[in-house]
Enzyme design. Structure first.
Site, PDB file in Angstrom:
ATOM      1  CG  HIS A   9     -47.369  82.609  -2.173  1.00  0.00           C
ATOM      2  ND1 HIS A   9     -47.419  83.067  -3.469  1.00  0.00           N
ATOM      3  CD2 HIS A   9     -47.544  83.692  -1.389  1.00  0.00           C
ATOM      4  CE1 HIS A   9     -47.585  84.376  -3.472  1.00  0.00           C
ATOM      5  NE2 HIS A   9     -47.678  84.785  -2.213  1.00  0.00           N
ATOM      6  CB  CYS A  65     -54.836  84.176  -4.160  1.00  0.00           C
ATOM      7  SG  CYS A  65     -55.917  85.591  -4.429  1.00  0.00           S
ATOM      8  N   GLY A  66     -54.313  85.111  -1.382  1.00  0.00           N
ATOM      9  CA  GLY A  66     -54.353  85.895  -0.148  1.00  0.00           C
ATOM     10  C   GLY A  66     -55.636  86.671   0.037  1.00  0.00           C
ATOM     11  N   GLY A  70     -57.240  88.637  -6.771  1.00  0.00           N
ATOM     12  CA  GLY A  70     -56.433  88.334  -7.955  1.00  0.00           C
ATOM     13  C   GLY A  70     -56.865  87.041  -8.618  1.00  0.00           C
ATOM     14  CG  HIS A  98     -79.620  85.045  -5.847  1.00  0.00           C
ATOM     15  ND1 HIS A  98     -79.813  86.096  -4.971  1.00  0.00           N
ATOM     16  CD2 HIS A  98     -80.562  84.126  -5.538  1.00  0.00           C
ATOM     17  CE1 HIS A  98     -80.837  85.820  -4.173  1.00  0.00           C
ATOM     18  NE2 HIS A  98     -81.298  84.624  -4.492  1.00  0.00           N
ATOM     19  NE  ARG A 132     -85.498  87.818  -8.469  1.00  0.00           N
ATOM     20  CZ  ARG A 132     -85.535  87.100  -7.363  1.00  0.00           C
ATOM     21  NH1 ARG A 132     -86.267  86.003  -7.314  1.00  0.00           N
ATOM     22  NH2 ARG A 132     -84.854  87.465  -6.296  1.00  0.00           N
TER      23      ARG A 132
END
Length: 143
Positions: A9, A65-66, A70, A98, A132
């Site tokens: 949301h 997300c905010g 998460g 990288h 690398r």
């Protein structure tokens, strides 16, 4: 190129702006995110993005997300996913160069929409440097 996108949301406006920018670059987009600001559980919209990448249905993913945390934590539960939480263009470029990040996690409450669109463009245009860095990527999965 195909991109899978998912958001909770906090991210519908971001998602719509990003989808428009990707369409202008002739990039196909699969939308797994919510289109409203009604509260939802972000894992429900993030797992499908990660699955699209794991199954080869998408080349890259974008999750919103905010805080971006998460969403990134959820996506990174998938073995083939390297989701990078980024908040500016420079970090986004390094995540691709990288870390061979295959999902960009955007913190909607800490970035502006134009900044997020710029990050997405950098994400899709930047290629993994290899060398690398490949050795480090090879050591990431848990056995």
């Amino acid at each position: 190129m195909k991109i899978s996108i998912g958001n909770d949301h906090a991210g519908p406006e971001y998602k719509f702006a990003i989808i428009e920018a990707l369409k202008q670059l002739h990039i196909e987009v699969t939308n797994h995110g919510t289109d409203t600001e009604s509260s939802v559980d972000y894992p429900d919209f993030i797992h499908p993005v990660a699955k699209d990448i794991e199954e080869g249905k998408a080349d890259l993913g974008i999750i919103i997300c905010g805080s971006g945390n998460g969403a990134a934590i959820t996506a990174n539960k998938h073995q083939k996913i390297r989701a990078a939480l980024c908040w500016n263009r420079e970090i986004t470029v390094l995540a691709r160069l990288h870390n061979d990040a295959n999902i960009l996690s955007i913190p909607a409450r800490f970035t502006a929409i134009p900044q997020a669109v710029e990050m997405v463009k950098a994400f899709v245009e930047t290629k993994f440097e290899g060398g690398r860095h490949q050795n480090r990527i090879d050591k990431m999965p848990c056995m």
